[in-house]
Design a protein around this motif. Structure first.
Motif, PDB file in Angstrom:
ATOM      1  N   GLY A 145       0.824  -1.205   0.000  1.00  0.00           N
ATOM      2  CA  GLY A 145       0.000   0.000   0.000  1.00  0.00           C
ATOM      3  C   GLY A 145       0.860   1.258   0.000  1.00  0.00           C
ATOM      4  O   GLY A 145       0.600   2.198  -0.762  1.00  0.00           O
ATOM      5  N   ARG A 146       1.912   1.250   0.814  1.00  0.00           N
ATOM      6  CA  ARG A 146       2.803   2.426   0.851  1.00  0.00           C
ATOM      7  C   ARG A 146       3.449   2.660  -0.512  1.00  0.00           C
ATOM      8  O   ARG A 146       3.782   3.780  -0.866  1.00  0.00           O
ATOM      9  N   ARG A 147       3.638   1.573  -1.265  1.00  0.00           N
ATOM     10  CA  ARG A 147       4.247   1.705  -2.598  1.00  0.00           C
ATOM     11  C   ARG A 147       3.212   2.034  -3.668  1.00  0.00           C
ATOM     12  O   ARG A 147       3.503   1.965  -4.859  1.00  0.00           O
ATOM     13  N   GLY A 148       1.983   2.295  -3.259  1.00  0.00           N
ATOM     14  CA  GLY A 148       0.995   2.822  -4.217  1.00  0.00           C
ATOM     15  C   GLY A 148      -0.104   1.863  -4.616  1.00  0.00           C
ATOM     16  O   GLY A 148      -1.003   2.251  -5.359  1.00  0.00           O
ATOM     17  N   ALA A 149      -0.064   0.595  -4.155  1.00  0.00           N
ATOM     18  CA  ALA A 149      -1.127  -0.352  -4.534  1.00  0.00           C
ATOM     19  C   ALA A 149      -2.388  -0.053  -3.727  1.00  0.00           C
ATOM     20  O   ALA A 149      -2.333   0.049  -2.503  1.00  0.00           O
ATOM     21  N   ARG A 150      -3.500   0.066  -4.424  1.00  0.00           N
ATOM     22  CA  ARG A 150      -4.770   0.284  -3.714  1.00  0.00           C
ATOM     23  C   ARG A 150      -5.606  -0.989  -3.683  1.00  0.00           C
ATOM     24  O   ARG A 150      -6.449  -1.161  -2.838  1.00  0.00           O
ATOM     25  N   THR A 151      -5.370  -1.879  -4.653  1.00  0.00           N
ATOM     26  CA  THR A 151      -6.130  -3.135  -4.715  1.00  0.00           C
ATOM     27  C   THR A 151      -5.173  -4.303  -4.893  1.00  0.00           C
ATOM     28  O   THR A 151      -4.423  -4.345  -5.871  1.00  0.00           O
ATOM     29  N   LEU A 152      -5.192  -5.232  -3.946  1.00  0.00           N
ATOM     30  CA  LEU A 152      -4.366  -6.442  -4.049  1.00  0.00           C
ATOM     31  C   LEU A 152      -5.277  -7.622  -4.357  1.00  0.00           C
ATOM     32  O   LEU A 152      -6.370  -7.724  -3.796  1.00  0.00           O
ATOM     33  N   LEU A 153      -4.798  -8.503  -5.208  1.00  0.00           N
ATOM     34  CA  LEU A 153      -5.537  -9.723  -5.521  1.00  0.00           C
ATOM     35  C   LEU A 153      -4.666 -10.900  -5.121  1.00  0.00           C
ATOM     36  O   LEU A 153      -3.603 -11.121  -5.708  1.00  0.00           O
ATOM     37  N   CYS A 154      -5.101 -11.646  -4.104  1.00  0.00           N
ATOM     38  CA  CYS A 154      -4.353 -12.842  -3.697  1.00  0.00           C
ATOM     39  C   CYS A 154      -4.883 -14.030  -4.479  1.00  0.00           C
ATOM     40  O   CYS A 154      -6.080 -14.342  -4.420  1.00  0.00           O
ATOM     41  N   GLU A 155      -3.988 -14.706  -5.196  1.00  0.00           N
ATOM     42  CA  GLU A 155      -4.374 -15.884  -5.979  1.00  0.00           C
ATOM     43  C   GLU A 155      -3.955 -17.180  -5.278  1.00  0.00           C
ATOM     44  O   GLU A 155      -3.883 -18.228  -5.905  1.00  0.00           O
ATOM     45  N   GLY A 156      -3.684 -17.099  -3.979  1.00  0.00           N
ATOM     46  CA  GLY A 156      -3.283 -18.275  -3.228  1.00  0.00           C
ATOM     47  C   GLY A 156      -1.780 -18.445  -3.246  1.00  0.00           C
ATOM     48  O   GLY A 156      -1.064 -17.455  -3.500  1.00  0.00           O
ATOM     49  N   GLY A 157      -1.296 -19.638  -3.038  1.00  0.00           N
ATOM     50  CA  GLY A 157      -2.035 -20.864  -2.764  1.00  0.00           C
ATOM     51  C   GLY A 157      -2.596 -20.894  -1.350  1.00  0.00           C
ATOM     52  O   GLY A 157      -2.622 -19.880  -0.645  1.00  0.00           O
ATOM     53  N   PRO A 158      -3.048 -22.076  -0.979  1.00  0.00           N
ATOM     54  CA  PRO A 158      -3.722 -22.237   0.301  1.00  0.00           C
ATOM     55  C   PRO A 158      -2.906 -21.742   1.507  1.00  0.00           C
ATOM     56  O   PRO A 158      -3.476 -21.147   2.427  1.00  0.00           O
ATOM     57  N   CYS A 159      -1.583 -21.972   1.519  1.00  0.00           N
ATOM     58  CA  CYS A 159      -0.784 -21.519   2.681  1.00  0.00           C
ATOM     59  C   CYS A 159      -0.781 -19.999   2.767  1.00  0.00           C
ATOM     60  O   CYS A 159      -1.002 -19.430   3.844  1.00  0.00           O
ATOM     61  N   LEU A 160      -0.553 -19.335   1.636  1.00  0.00           N
ATOM     62  CA  LEU A 160      -0.521 -17.875   1.675  1.00  0.00           C
ATOM     63  C   LEU A 160      -1.915 -17.318   1.975  1.00  0.00           C
ATOM     64  O   LEU A 160      -2.055 -16.414   2.808  1.00  0.00           O
ATOM     65  N   LEU A 161      -2.944 -17.872   1.336  1.00  0.00           N
ATOM     66  CA  LEU A 161      -4.286 -17.338   1.591  1.00  0.00           C
ATOM     67  C   LEU A 161      -4.672 -17.554   3.056  1.00  0.00           C
ATOM     68  O   LEU A 161      -5.311 -16.695   3.664  1.00  0.00           O
ATOM     69  N   GLY A 162      -4.238 -18.681   3.629  1.00  0.00           N
ATOM     70  CA  GLY A 162      -4.500 -18.908   5.058  1.00  0.00           C
ATOM     71  C   GLY A 162      -3.884 -17.804   5.903  1.00  0.00           C
ATOM     72  O   GLY A 162      -4.489 -17.320   6.864  1.00  0.00           O
ATOM     73  N   GLU A 163      -2.696 -17.361   5.522  1.00  0.00           N
ATOM     74  CA  GLU A 163      -2.057 -16.278   6.289  1.00  0.00           C
ATOM     75  C   GLU A 163      -2.780 -14.956   6.064  1.00  0.00           C
ATOM     76  O   GLU A 163      -2.873 -14.132   6.969  1.00  0.00           O
ATOM     77  N   VAL A 164      -3.269 -14.748   4.849  1.00  0.00           N
ATOM     78  CA  VAL A 164      -4.036 -13.517   4.584  1.00  0.00           C
ATOM     79  C   VAL A 164      -5.313 -13.531   5.425  1.00  0.00           C
ATOM     80  O   VAL A 164      -5.673 -12.528   6.059  1.00  0.00           O
ATOM     81  N   VAL A 165      -5.995 -14.667   5.451  1.00  0.00           N
ATOM     82  CA  VAL A 165      -7.219 -14.775   6.266  1.00  0.00           C
ATOM     83  C   VAL A 165      -6.886 -14.467   7.735  1.00  0.00           C
ATOM     84  O   VAL A 165      -7.597 -13.721   8.412  1.00  0.00           O
ATOM     85  N   ALA A 166      -5.772 -15.011   8.204  1.00  0.00           N
ATOM     86  CA  ALA A 166      -5.408 -14.825   9.613  1.00  0.00           C
ATOM     87  C   ALA A 166      -5.131 -13.358   9.962  1.00  0.00           C
ATOM     88  O   ALA A 166      -5.302 -12.951  11.106  1.00  0.00           O
ATOM     89  N   THR A 167      -4.718 -12.556   8.964  1.00  0.00           N
ATOM     90  CA  THR A 167      -4.504 -11.129   9.261  1.00  0.00           C
ATOM     91  C   THR A 167      -5.825 -10.418   9.533  1.00  0.00           C
ATOM     92  O   THR A 167      -5.842  -9.334  10.109  1.00  0.00           O
ATOM     93  N   GLY A 168      -6.921 -10.995   9.054  1.00  0.00           N
ATOM     94  CA  GLY A 168      -8.224 -10.326   9.175  1.00  0.00           C
ATOM     95  C   GLY A 168      -8.429  -9.269   8.113  1.00  0.00           C
ATOM     96  O   GLY A 168      -9.435  -8.562   8.116  1.00  0.00           O
ATOM     97  N   ASP A 169      -7.495  -9.137   7.170  1.00  0.00           N
ATOM     98  CA  ASP A 169      -7.547  -8.049   6.188  1.00  0.00           C
ATOM     99  C   ASP A 169      -8.235  -8.437   4.876  1.00  0.00           C
ATOM    100  O   ASP A 169      -8.158  -7.683   3.908  1.00  0.00           O
ATOM    101  N   LEU A 170      -8.886  -9.592   4.815  1.00  0.00           N
ATOM    102  CA  LEU A 170      -9.490 -10.014   3.540  1.00  0.00           C
ATOM    103  C   LEU A 170     -10.849  -9.330   3.365  1.00  0.00           C
ATOM    104  O   LEU A 170     -11.753  -9.490   4.184  1.00  0.00           O
ATOM    105  N   ASP A 171     -10.982  -8.540   2.278  1.00  0.00           N
ATOM    106  CA  ASP A 171     -12.191  -7.758   2.036  1.00  0.00           C
ATOM    107  C   ASP A 171     -13.151  -8.431   1.069  1.00  0.00           C
ATOM    108  O   ASP A 171     -14.348  -8.147   1.092  1.00  0.00           O
ATOM    109  N   GLU A 172     -12.629  -9.260   0.186  1.00  0.00           N
ATOM    110  CA  GLU A 172     -13.448  -9.805  -0.909  1.00  0.00           C
ATOM    111  C   GLU A 172     -12.956 -11.206  -1.226  1.00  0.00           C
ATOM    112  O   GLU A 172     -11.742 -11.439  -1.315  1.00  0.00           O
ATOM    113  N   MET A 173     -13.888 -12.099  -1.398  1.00  0.00           N
ATOM    114  CA  MET A 173     -13.518 -13.483  -1.721  1.00  0.00           C
ATOM    115  C   MET A 173     -14.305 -13.904  -2.954  1.00  0.00           C
ATOM    116  O   MET A 173     -15.537 -13.930  -2.933  1.00  0.00           O
TER     117      MET A 173
END
Ligand SMILES: NC(=O)c1ccc[n+]([C@@H]2O[C@H](COP(=O)([O-])OP(=O)(O)OC[C@H]3O[C@@H](n4cnc5c(N)ncnc54)[C@H](OP(=O)(O)O)[C@@H]3O)[C@@H](O)[C@H]2O)c1
Length: 234
Positions: free
Chosen positions: A158-186
């Protein structure tokens, strides 16, 4: 592709369904979306890969969601297994690969043929020789000590200018994204297959303090696959 929700429609304009939304992340961080595919029995893979779960309509949506993102966030194992290259098209967003091992193909197209430089997100404990190799081939973001702190990585993008991130997985990374509580759209494609086996769910790993609640905003169907879009319910 036909729309079942919100209003039944025989033909849909995918760009209107997915692109019309206002995507603003909370607290100054980027909006975080995920796009994944799962079988009817909950597997994220068939034969170790996603291809058998996907379809032409799923690939069309995959490309569209990429075109709406400023950065695509992906785990290194997915890059290795799925043979990731750069996003296609003139407005294809950069790919940001999360990796501690830095065991990546630095001579492959992801690092040699990307129009927008690929980003490598790693941690301070990464091998310094490979870190230098990464610096030579990509933009490197260090977020975390022993492992990548995914919440920090999201904030740094975000600091580098990204306003929209799209996580394409895989399951381990998406699990960590879910754990941050920062997932807005699935965005999840449900493929009309029961595949059995011992493949992972679309998100595995640490659990958030509380399960994240979502509301269904659209449901499309094509060839018996369902395309579900959920937004976070705060
Ligand atoms: N169904 C779907 O929608 C979907 C989507 C994508 C992938 N897949 C499938 O999922 C499988 C791969 O997924 P996966 O869960 O095994 O792996 P993954 O999430 O793609 O990648 C895991 C790797 O990412 C890096 N990583 C993740 N979190 C990290 C952290 N906090 N700190 C440092 N590094 C971190 C590590 O890379 P290093 O090992 O380099 O340190 C780790 O080994 C493949 O079979 C692929 O086909 C399915």
């Amino acid at each position: 592709m036909r729309q079942l929700l919100p209003d039944p429609a025989a033909e849909v304009d995918l760009a209107a369904v997915y692109g019309g939304a206002r995507r603003v992340g909370s607290g100054g961080r980027p909006w975080v979306a995920a796009n994944v595919v799962a079988s009817l029995d909950g597997s994220a893979v068939v034969g170790g890969r996603t291809a058998g779960l996907s379809s032409p309509a799923d690939r069309e949506l995959f490309d569209l969601l990429r075109s709406l993102a400023d950065v695509v966030l992906v785990g290194a194992a997915t890059v290795r297994v799925e043979g990731y290259g750069p996003a296609r098209g003139a407005d294809g967003p950069p790919i940001a690969v999360v990796s501690r091992s830095l065991a990546l193909d630095w001579d492959g197209p992801l690092f040699t043929a990307a129009r927008a430089p690929t980003v490598v997100i790693t941690c301070a404990a990464a091998d310094p020789v490979l870190r230098q190799r990464a610096e030579d081939a990509a933009e490197v973001v260090v977020a975390g000590e022993e492992r990548v702190d995914v919440a920090r990585a999201i904030a740094e993008l975000g600091r580098r200018g990204a306003r929209t991130l799209l996580c394409e997985g895989g399951p381990c990374l998406l699990g960590e994204v879910v754990a941050t509580g920062d997932l807005d759209e699935m965005c999840i494609t449900v493929a009309p297959l029961a595949v059995g086996g011992s493949g992972p769910r679309v998100a595995v790993g640490p659990a958030p303090v509380e399960a994240l609640a979502f509301r269904l905003v659209s449901m499309l169907e094509d060839g018996h696959s369902l395309f579900l879009r959920y937004l976070r319910q705060h």
